[in-house]
Scaffold this motif. Structure first.
Motif, short mmCIF file in Angstrom:
data_model
loop_
_atom_site.label_atom_id
_atom_site.label_comp_id
_atom_site.label_asym_id
_atom_site.label_seq_id
_atom_site.Cartn_x
_atom_site.Cartn_y
_atom_site.Cartn_z
N GLY A 29 2.52 -4.43 -4.09
CA GLY A 29 2.93 -3.90 -5.38
C GLY A 29 4.36 -4.25 -5.75
N GLU A 47 1.54 -0.50 -1.67
CA GLU A 47 1.92 -0.20 -3.05
C GLU A 47 2.87 0.99 -3.09
OE1 GLU A 47 -1.52 2.61 -4.87
OE2 GLU A 47 -2.08 0.49 -4.69
N LYS A 66 -0.13 4.39 -0.66
CA LYS A 66 -0.98 4.92 -1.73
C LYS A 66 -0.70 6.40 -1.95
CE LYS A 66 -4.90 1.79 -2.04
NZ LYS A 66 -4.71 1.58 -3.48
#
Length: 257
Positions: A29, A47, A66
């Protein structure tokens, strides 16, 4: 040089330092920073606001950063921070923090075996081994040099002390004092981790003092407050005993006996 496989997706804004390798079908990300010589082997997803240090090897199908599974989490800008020289094996999940600690943190030189789960706001120190299927619920703290056997769940807000060894298939719902072995469902203290301590370089004098402290805490049947006062008096200046006493006095869930 940075190596990115042509099937990987690295979003604009991600920072990859020298020697990073991003393998097939990985996703990185935009708010991710990855340190030197860290390798994402394949199918790794990273991410959120995530910092990963140097020389880590992250194996296939790992998920880092996450959103928390805590139903109270509303998307606050929390972090995931991972140190250096870690081996993070297949299917490990490490979730970002919540508005409690605002970050989830894994230190350096750790081995997280397959299917380990590190929930929101967990703190793992350095030189720890979490065997296959270990589950750390939210807000758990694992101090450095701890070993947790496979398929062991640890209840939220529990703390695992340094140099602890927990047997596989245990269920931990209270704090585990430093330097001990624990096992069972629910977990109980089984003895001092003497072999592990000697392997870690503890001296004969240190081991002798810890054995005396262990007997005082777990075998003499004294009220906990009285045992701690005796430790303060008898082992003043011993850094290991001071850490042990401080650990117990600051326990919020109570200690495993």
């Amino acid at each position: 040089m940075v190596e990115i496989h042509n099937t990987a997706i690295v979003e604009e804004g991600a920072i990859l330092e020298e020697g990073v390798k991003i393998g097939p079908f990985c996703i990185v990300g935009k708010d991710v920073k990855i340190g030197k010589n860290t390798v994402l082997q394949s199918h790794v997803v990273v991410e959120g606001i995530t910092e990963i240090g140097e020389n880590n090897t992250i194996y296939s199908f790992v998920s880092i950063g996450k959103a928390s599974q805590d139903l109270k989490y509303k998307g606050e800008p929390t972090k995931t921070i991972i140190g250096n020289n870690n081996s993070i094996r297949e299917f490990v999940t490490i979730h970002r923090g919540t508005d409690d600690k605002w970050e989830t943190r894994v230190g350096s030189n750790n081995l997280l075996m397959a299917y380990v789960h590190v929930a929101h706001d967990v703190v793992v120190g350095d030189n720890c081994i979490l065997a296959n299927g270990v589950t750390l619920a939210g807000h758990v703290t694992v101090d450095s040099n701890a070993i947790i056997g496979g398929l062991t769940p640890v209840h939220q807000f529990c703390r695992i002390g340094s140099y602890v060894m927990i047997g596989g298939g245990s269920a931990v719902n209270q704090d585990i004092c430093p330097f001990v072995m624990a096992e069972g469902n629910k977990a109980e203290v089984r003895g001092l981790n003497s072999v592990g301590l000697r392997r870690r370089g503890f001296s004969d004098e240190e081991l002798s003092n810890l054995k005396k402290a262990y007997r005082l805490l777990f075998r003499k049947g004294l009220p906990l407050k009285e045992a701690l006062n005796e430790l303060d008096t008898d082992f003043s200046g011993d850094k290991n005993i001071e850490y042990l006493v401080d650990f117990i006095r600051n326990s919020t869930r109570g200690i495993t006996r």
